[in-house]
Write a protein that holds these residues in place. Structure first.
Motif, PDB file in Angstrom:
ATOM      1  N   GLU A  22       0.832  -1.206   0.000  1.00 33.27           N
ATOM      2  CA  GLU A  22       0.000   0.000   0.000  1.00 33.27           C
ATOM      3  C   GLU A  22       0.865   1.254   0.000  1.00 33.27           C
ATOM      4  N   CYS A  23       1.910   1.250   0.813  1.00 34.85           N
ATOM      5  CA  CYS A  23       2.764   2.444   0.933  1.00 34.85           C
ATOM      6  C   CYS A  23       3.588   2.691  -0.327  1.00 34.85           C
ATOM      7  N   PHE A  24       4.194   1.650  -0.874  1.00 33.47           N
ATOM      8  CA  PHE A  24       5.042   1.820  -2.052  1.00 33.47           C
ATOM      9  C   PHE A  24       4.224   2.139  -3.293  1.00 33.47           C
ATOM     10  N   LEU A  25       2.966   1.691  -3.326  1.00 42.10           N
ATOM     11  CA  LEU A  25       2.102   2.044  -4.437  1.00 42.10           C
ATOM     12  C   LEU A  25       1.652   3.495  -4.341  1.00 42.10           C
ATOM     13  N   ALA A  26       1.505   3.974  -3.129  1.00 46.46           N
ATOM     14  CA  ALA A  26       0.981   5.320  -2.917  1.00 46.46           C
ATOM     15  C   ALA A  26       2.034   6.404  -3.066  1.00 46.46           C
ATOM     16  N   ASP A  27       3.318   6.060  -2.891  1.00 48.90           N
ATOM     17  CA  ASP A  27       4.352   7.101  -2.886  1.00 48.90           C
ATOM     18  C   ASP A  27       5.662   6.559  -3.438  1.00 48.90           C
ATOM     19  N   GLU A  28       6.595   7.467  -3.711  1.00 48.56           N
ATOM     20  CA  GLU A  28       7.905   7.072  -4.211  1.00 48.56           C
ATOM     21  C   GLU A  28       8.674   6.315  -3.130  1.00 48.56           C
ATOM     22  N   TYR A  29       9.555   5.445  -3.572  1.00 46.35           N
ATOM     23  CA  TYR A  29      10.284   4.563  -2.664  1.00 46.35           C
ATOM     24  C   TYR A  29      11.005   5.345  -1.570  1.00 46.35           C
ATOM     25  N   HIS A  30      11.718   6.402  -1.949  1.00 38.41           N
ATOM     26  CA  HIS A  30      12.542   7.121  -0.973  1.00 38.41           C
ATOM     27  C   HIS A  30      11.717   7.898   0.041  1.00 38.41           C
ATOM     28  N   LYS A  31      10.423   8.107  -0.261  1.00 40.09           N
ATOM     29  CA  LYS A  31       9.559   8.841   0.659  1.00 40.09           C
ATOM     30  C   LYS A  31       8.873   7.919   1.670  1.00 40.09           C
ATOM     31  N   VAL A  32       8.912   6.642   1.406  1.00 37.23           N
ATOM     32  CA  VAL A  32       8.266   5.673   2.301  1.00 37.23           C
ATOM     33  C   VAL A  32       9.260   5.259   3.382  1.00 37.23           C
ATOM     34  N   THR A  33       8.877   5.411   4.630  1.00 40.68           N
ATOM     35  CA  THR A  33       9.755   5.040   5.744  1.00 40.68           C
ATOM     36  C   THR A  33       9.302   3.720   6.370  1.00 40.68           C
ATOM     37  N   THR A  34      10.246   3.052   6.997  1.00 48.32           N
ATOM     38  CA  THR A  34       9.897   1.809   7.688  1.00 48.32           C
ATOM     39  C   THR A  34       8.947   2.083   8.849  1.00 48.32           C
ATOM     40  N   ARG A  35       9.078   3.262   9.436  1.00 48.84           N
ATOM     41  CA  ARG A  35       8.166   3.616  10.533  1.00 48.84           C
ATOM     42  C   ARG A  35       6.731   3.711  10.033  1.00 48.84           C
ATOM     43  N   LEU A  36       6.551   4.324   8.862  1.00 43.77           N
ATOM     44  CA  LEU A  36       5.208   4.439   8.282  1.00 43.77           C
ATOM     45  C   LEU A  36       4.624   3.060   7.986  1.00 43.77           C
ATOM     46  N   ILE A  37       5.427   2.188   7.420  1.00 46.35           N
ATOM     47  CA  ILE A  37       4.964   0.833   7.103  1.00 46.35           C
ATOM     48  C   ILE A  37       4.578   0.092   8.374  1.00 46.35           C
ATOM     49  N   TYR A  92      -3.569 -14.795 -13.202  1.00 48.11           N
ATOM     50  CA  TYR A  92      -2.941 -13.473 -13.281  1.00 48.11           C
ATOM     51  C   TYR A  92      -3.964 -12.383 -12.967  1.00 48.11           C
ATOM     52  N   TYR A  93      -5.130 -12.445 -13.615  1.00 46.57           N
ATOM     53  CA  TYR A  93      -6.154 -11.420 -13.381  1.00 46.57           C
ATOM     54  C   TYR A  93      -6.605 -11.397 -11.921  1.00 46.57           C
ATOM     55  N   ASP A  94      -6.795 -12.575 -11.341  1.00 43.90           N
ATOM     56  CA  ASP A  94      -7.212 -12.641  -9.937  1.00 43.90           C
ATOM     57  C   ASP A  94      -6.143 -12.044  -9.028  1.00 43.90           C
ATOM     58  N   THR A  95      -4.877 -12.373  -9.306  1.00 45.92           N
ATOM     59  CA  THR A  95      -3.773 -11.855  -8.494  1.00 45.92           C
ATOM     60  C   THR A  95      -3.727 -10.341  -8.555  1.00 45.92           C
ATOM     61  N   MET A  96      -3.858  -9.788  -9.748  1.00 42.91           N
ATOM     62  CA  MET A  96      -3.747  -8.346  -9.913  1.00 42.91           C
ATOM     63  C   MET A  96      -5.019  -7.607  -9.514  1.00 42.91           C
ATOM     64  N   THR A  97      -6.154  -8.295  -9.525  1.00 42.98           N
ATOM     65  CA  THR A  97      -7.389  -7.665  -9.056  1.00 42.98           C
ATOM     66  C   THR A  97      -7.298  -7.361  -7.566  1.00 42.98           C
ATOM     67  N   THR A  98      -6.623  -8.238  -6.815  1.00 42.68           N
ATOM     68  CA  THR A  98      -6.453  -8.003  -5.384  1.00 42.68           C
ATOM     69  C   THR A  98      -5.357  -6.970  -5.119  1.00 42.68           C
ATOM     70  N   ARG A  99      -4.515  -6.711  -6.130  1.00 42.83           N
ATOM     71  CA  ARG A  99      -3.454  -5.705  -6.022  1.00 42.83           C
ATOM     72  C   ARG A  99      -3.492  -4.833  -7.271  1.00 42.83           C
ATOM     73  N   PRO A 100      -4.557  -4.055  -7.473  1.00 40.77           N
ATOM     74  CA  PRO A 100      -4.798  -3.388  -8.750  1.00 40.77           C
ATOM     75  C   PRO A 100      -3.717  -2.404  -9.192  1.00 40.77           C
ATOM     76  N   GLU A 101      -2.937  -1.881  -8.253  1.00 39.63           N
ATOM     77  CA  GLU A 101      -1.897  -0.933  -8.631  1.00 39.63           C
ATOM     78  C   GLU A 101      -0.550  -1.600  -8.885  1.00 39.63           C
ATOM     79  N   PHE A 102      -0.472  -2.903  -8.650  1.00 39.61           N
ATOM     80  CA  PHE A 102       0.821  -3.572  -8.764  1.00 39.61           C
ATOM     81  C   PHE A 102       1.407  -3.517 -10.178  1.00 39.61           C
ATOM     82  N   PRO A 103       0.606  -3.761 -11.234  1.00 45.65           N
ATOM     83  CA  PRO A 103       1.180  -3.640 -12.583  1.00 45.65           C
ATOM     84  C   PRO A 103       1.761  -2.259 -12.854  1.00 45.65           C
TER      85      PRO A 103
END
Length: 206
Positions: A22-37, A92-103
């Protein structure tokens, strides 16, 4: 037994992976902190180091956790015949439906080189390429697909038909005026599987 496998069903580890996605999909990698996760996962930040070693380790495991089951199919019975492609599309469709932003995340990493995962994702995809080529060779030997089939072209065609509906899901749904619900996904997977089966068949079977 490695730690990742040993704790694969641990609820804290599962929550951390979900929160990371959720965090990495929502923001850039360097902006995501381990504390937030950790906060999103309702877990102690020390658990990230315990399970994954680091933020980058968590990032890589998040990608492996999503793509791994799809790659594992290439070693299993699902694709023992060309007809199994419908089931593979559906998985594949089922996997990505549960993670729609992953592609979109994969595309962002590979096309725009954002985040540390480019080399890691390429390694996973190369693993899939090698396994896929072996599966194609086996199907050719069994006479189930045409000898002329190029495994790289087949792989690119599959990725195109698999990824595009997920990448453009919102646009397609707006154009169609209805959601890509379970019944629609089932029909799409079946159609694409039949399309591939017909296209791959030896000339005498067409």
């Amino acid at each position: 037994m490695n730690i990742a496998h040993q704790h694969s069903s641990d609820p804290v580890r599962t929550r951390l992976l979900k929160a990371a996605l959720e965090c990495f999909l929502a923001d850039e990698y360097h902006k995501v902190t381990t504390r937030l996760i950790a906060e999103k996962a309702d877990a102690n930040i020390s658990m990230i180091r315990y399970y994954f070693g680091s933020k980058e380790g968590l990032y890589e495991e998040m990608i492996r956790d999503t793509l791994g089951p799809l790659l594992d199919v290439l070693d299993g019975p699902m694709l023992s015949s060309a007809e199994g492609l419908s089931s593979f599309f559906r998985l594949y469709y089922d996997t990505m439906t549960t993670r729609p932003e992953f592609p979109k995340l994969i595309l962002k990493v590979l096309a725009l080189n954002q985040g540390p995962g480019r080399r890691f994702i390429q390694q996973l995809l190369e693993r899939g390429r090698t396994r896929g080529a072996k599966k194609v060779a086996d199907l050719k030997t069994q006479g189930q697909i045409a000898p002329s089939v190029d495994p790289d072209i087949l792989r690119m065609a599959f990725v195109s038909l698999a990824m595009t509906p997920m990448l453009l899901k919102d646009i397609f749904e707006e154009q169609m005026g209805h959601a890509m619900d379970d019944a629609f996904i089932e029909d799409l997977a079946s159609f694409n599987g039949q399309l591939f089966t017909a296209g791959l068949a030896p000339a005498a079977h067409r």
